[in-house]
Every structure is written in C-alpha cells, then in structure tokens.
Design an enzyme around this catalytic site. Structure first.
Site, PDB file in Angstrom:
ATOM      1  N   ARG A 169      32.600  34.212  46.455  1.00  0.00           N
ATOM      2  CA  ARG A 169      32.970  35.112  47.613  1.00  0.00           C
ATOM      3  C   ARG A 169      34.312  35.853  47.791  1.00  0.00           C
ATOM      4  O   ARG A 169      34.459  36.910  48.015  1.00  0.00           O
ATOM      5  CB  ARG A 169      32.874  34.239  48.766  1.00  0.00           C
ATOM      6  CG  ARG A 169      31.404  34.051  49.290  1.00  0.00           C
ATOM      7  CD  ARG A 169      31.184  32.557  49.959  1.00  0.00           C
ATOM      8  NE  ARG A 169      31.250  31.701  48.881  1.00  0.00           N
ATOM      9  CZ  ARG A 169      30.315  31.285  48.172  1.00  0.00           C
ATOM     10  NH1 ARG A 169      29.180  31.604  48.403  1.00  0.00           N
ATOM     11  NH2 ARG A 169      30.582  30.227  47.282  1.00  0.00           N
ATOM     12  N   THR A 170      35.270  35.043  47.349  1.00  0.00           N
ATOM     13  CA  THR A 170      36.818  35.618  47.572  1.00  0.00           C
ATOM     14  C   THR A 170      36.774  36.990  46.502  1.00  0.00           C
ATOM     15  O   THR A 170      37.273  37.694  46.987  1.00  0.00           O
ATOM     16  CB  THR A 170      37.814  34.622  47.093  1.00  0.00           C
ATOM     17  OG1 THR A 170      37.543  33.501  48.127  1.00  0.00           O
ATOM     18  CG2 THR A 170      39.088  35.038  47.425  1.00  0.00           C
TER      19      THR A 170
ATOM     20  N   LYS B 246      46.348  33.866  23.709  1.00  0.00           N
ATOM     21  CA  LYS B 246      47.231  33.802  22.680  1.00  0.00           C
ATOM     22  C   LYS B 246      48.603  33.295  22.851  1.00  0.00           C
ATOM     23  O   LYS B 246      49.439  33.291  21.886  1.00  0.00           O
ATOM     24  CB  LYS B 246      47.570  35.254  22.070  1.00  0.00           C
ATOM     25  CG  LYS B 246      46.249  36.219  21.757  1.00  0.00           C
ATOM     26  CD  LYS B 246      46.713  37.860  21.579  1.00  0.00           C
ATOM     27  CE  LYS B 246      45.603  38.641  21.360  1.00  0.00           C
ATOM     28  NZ  LYS B 246      45.818  40.008  21.538  1.00  0.00           N
TER      29      LYS B 246
ATOM     30  N   ARG C  46      44.316  33.971  42.212  1.00  0.00           N
ATOM     31  CA  ARG C  46      43.987  32.555  42.515  1.00  0.00           C
ATOM     32  C   ARG C  46      44.501  31.501  41.458  1.00  0.00           C
ATOM     33  O   ARG C  46      44.436  31.873  40.097  1.00  0.00           O
ATOM     34  CB  ARG C  46      42.580  32.357  42.834  1.00  0.00           C
ATOM     35  CG  ARG C  46      41.890  31.049  42.635  1.00  0.00           C
ATOM     36  CD  ARG C  46      40.580  30.636  43.410  1.00  0.00           C
ATOM     37  NE  ARG C  46      40.305  31.197  44.646  1.00  0.00           N
ATOM     38  CZ  ARG C  46      39.502  30.827  45.478  1.00  0.00           C
ATOM     39  NH1 ARG C  46      38.247  30.554  44.539  1.00  0.00           N
ATOM     40  NH2 ARG C  46      39.117  31.217  46.463  1.00  0.00           N
TER      41      ARG C  46
ATOM     42  N   HIS D 269      45.074  29.182  51.598  1.00  0.00           N
ATOM     43  CA  HIS D 269      44.135  30.407  51.209  1.00  0.00           C
ATOM     44  C   HIS D 269      44.140  31.429  52.648  1.00  0.00           C
ATOM     45  O   HIS D 269      43.147  31.140  53.379  1.00  0.00           O
ATOM     46  CB  HIS D 269      42.759  29.459  51.358  1.00  0.00           C
ATOM     47  CG  HIS D 269      41.671  30.484  50.492  1.00  0.00           C
ATOM     48  ND1 HIS D 269      41.750  31.851  50.489  1.00  0.00           N
ATOM     49  CD2 HIS D 269      40.416  30.218  50.038  1.00  0.00           C
ATOM     50  CE1 HIS D 269      40.510  32.219  49.840  1.00  0.00           C
ATOM     51  NE2 HIS D 269      39.797  31.212  49.624  1.00  0.00           N
TER      52      HIS D 269
HETATM   53  C1  NCD Z   1      37.034  27.863  49.119  1.00  0.00           C
HETATM   54  C2  NCD Z   1      37.952  27.716  48.059  1.00  0.00           C
HETATM   55  O1  NCD Z   1      37.772  28.290  47.087  1.00  0.00           O
HETATM   56  O2  NCD Z   1      39.183  27.292  48.523  1.00  0.00           O
HETATM   57  N1  NCD Z   1      35.809  28.742  48.914  1.00  0.00           N
HETATM   58  C3  NCD Z   1      35.992  30.058  49.287  1.00  0.00           C
HETATM   59  O3  NCD Z   1      37.274  30.544  48.894  1.00  0.00           O
HETATM   60  N2  NCD Z   1      35.397  30.717  49.956  1.00  0.00           N
HETATM   61  C4  NCD Z   1      36.196  26.365  49.438  1.00  0.00           C
HETATM   62  C5  NCD Z   1      35.994  25.394  48.241  1.00  0.00           C
HETATM   63  O4  NCD Z   1      36.009  25.866  46.753  1.00  0.00           O
HETATM   64  O5  NCD Z   1      35.236  24.479  48.667  1.00  0.00           O
END
Ligand code: NCD
Length: 304
Positions: free
Chosen positions: A53-54, A81, A102, A130
């Site tokens: 999703r993100t 590498k 991320r 987040h």
């Molecule tokens: C979450 C995350 O990655 O922090 N999902 C998200 O970003 N929509 C929650 C999770 O991984 O459980």
C-alpha cells in the site's frame, strides 16, 4: 514542509491544511483522474522493507499529479556490491526532487535525510514512525465519523509495542486533547512507555486494563494492528502471542451502530473476513484514502 520524518515535524495548521487538501484530491481524482502540477518532478522510492500500500499509493499519487517515479530495486542495487546506505542516498538525491524511504531500523530514515539535500519522507522506520500513515488515518477518522476530539473514543488493539502506525497516530492525536485513548494488547506488547508519557504530558486520557468486549461498547474508532512477526527475536516468542485477538461478527454486535474499524493492513487473522461486509469496516476506504493524503503531502512538499 521540507521533511516528513515524524508526525511531530508538522504543526496543527499544516495538519488541517493537509486534511483539506486530501479532500480536494479525492474530488479531483473522482472527477478528472488527476492533474499535471508535478510535471517534470521525480520521486524516488527506496524501500528496504516489504510494502504494498505505502509504495503503490505514493507512486499512484505522484503519477496522478503528473510526476514520475524511480522505483529502486534494492535487491538489485549497488548495495549488493557493498555500497553504503550513505552513498546510495547521495546518488538518488542527485536524480530526484523528493525521496520516500522505508527501512527496518528505527531512526535510520532521519539519519539518511541528513545526507540528502532533497525533501525526504519517512515511509516507516522499523518500530519508529510512519507519519504519512498517521495522516491518512486521521483523514479517514475525520471523513468517517466527523469532527475529531469531542470525547472521541479511540481503541488500539494488537501489537502496540512494535506498530509504528500506532506510534505515529497516537502522537498526532495529541493535537486533539479531548480524545480518549484505550490500549489493548497481549502481554509484553504494550504501548512504549515514552509514548504514553508524551501523550500524558499533552493531557489526553489514556486507559489500559480494559477487556476488548467492554471497551468496544464505548468505542468510536477501533484501530486493529497485526502482530509484527518480523520484530520478534524468535518464532517461539511470536507463537505465544499470535491469535490473541480476533475481531469477528459476534464482537461487532457489541459495538456502537456508528463506529468504524480501521487497520493499516496487511491483516492476518486479527479481523475475520466476515467483518468486511459490515459497513463499519473502514479499512479498505482507509487504504484508498492513502493515495489522496499522499497527493496532498506531495503537493505541499514540492510546491508550497
Ligand atoms: C503497516 C506498516 O508497514 O507499518 N502497513 C502500512 O504501511 N500500511 C503495518 C504493518 O506492517 O503491519
């Protein structure tokens, strides 16, 4: 707004602006599909942890505003590498106007942002924060139940220790001092003490030690999270707590008629599939809202 690393990077007036802009973006997508205000702007998406999703909603948001996306395939990048994270950040900074990152380590995104001279967004740093998820969650609460704050009861259920979406949302909720927060978690997975203290200092009421069956009767927003398997030291420790909570149709009979169930997704077995048909199940609408909120964030960071 040059960086979005923590929800505490933005003040209440910026939060209000983003909520307003997200609503406008939704209308825009529904009526015209998008705009071209970010033409010639390039977003680099750098994900060192899995994401559906993100990462997809950031890409969709950029594309719908006329911009382009570089999706770094970390598994095939020069990091394999032996290139350092620092050098990777410097590299992508030359090619992009904004970076979305991320990473599994807490604070790693903040450290990376210091190396870059480009706007930087934290898309999840381990058990840390987040912030864009918290903003889309807030937008969802507002659009589903209306005004936030007049004794709105928000109950968080699940792995509150490791869930960065919960950590960010709870901090963001401190802008709304009338909110009442309830925490329900398995043993050993409670909300980190420093966040509880922070929320306390901001004057919000926080409750613990309540049974889910009791708490749900008063709840306006039930925010469910996955037990974060990848954050446990051993499989055995995870096995002890997995399956502790399940939101099912029986439990939903105890809930108010006007309330919502949220989940950042992915879900495992903490929400029964039968609940999906309940109009109070808001998690798929929440997921869609992610794109509108990220369009709002990209506009604010790249143009305002
Ligand atoms: C979450 C995350 O990655 O922090 N999902 C998200 O970003 N929509 C929650 C999770 O991984 O459980």
């Amino acid at each position: 707004m040059n960086q979005l690393l923590s929800v505490l990077d933005i003040n209440l007036s910026t939060v209000t602006l983003l909520l307003h802009k997200a609503r406008q973006m939704k209308d825009l997508v529904k009526s015209k599909g998008g705009l071209s205000i970010l033409k010639n702007k390039v977003l680099t998406s750098l994900f060192y942890e899995p994401s559906t999703r993100t990462s997809c909603s950031f890409q969709a948001a950029m594309l719908r505003l006329g911009g382009s996306v570089i999706n770094v395939d970390v598994g095939n990048s020069s990091m394999q590498k032996g290139e350092t994270l620092e050098d990777t950040i410097q590299t992508v900074s030359c090619y992009s106007d904004i970076i979305v990152m991320r990473h599994p380590e807490k604070n790693s995104v903040t450290e990376s942002a210091k190396i870059s001279d480009k706007p930087f967004i934290n898309a999840g740093d381990g058990t840390g924060e987040h912030p864009t998820q918290a903003l889309l969650d807030l937008y969802t609460i507002q659009s589903e139940i209306g005004q936030i704050g007049k004794n709105t009861n928000i109950t968080f259920v699940g792995d509150l220790k490791h869930s960065r979406t919960v950590h960010s949302l709870v901090k963001l909720l401190t802008y709304f001092p009338d909110v009442i927060i309830t925490y329900i978690s398995p043993d050993g997975l409670s909300m980190p003490e420093e966040i509880v203290e922070f929320v306390n200092l901001r004057g919000l009421e926080q409750r613990t030690g309540v049974l889910l069956e009791e708490a749900i009767k008063e709840t306006d927003v039930l925010y469910v999270t996955r037990i974060q398997k990848e954050r446990f030291a051993t499989e055995e420790e995870y096995r002890k707590v997995v399956g502790s909570y399940c939101i099912d149709t029986e439990l939903m009979k105890l809930a108010k008629k006007k309330m919502i169930v949220m989940h950042p997704l992915p879900r495992l077995d903490e929400i029964d599939r039968a609940v999906d048909n309940d109009p109070r199940a808001a998690y798929f609408r929440q997921m869609e809202n992610g794109m509108y909120m990220r369009m709002a964030i990209l506009e604010c960071m790249l143009l305002l």
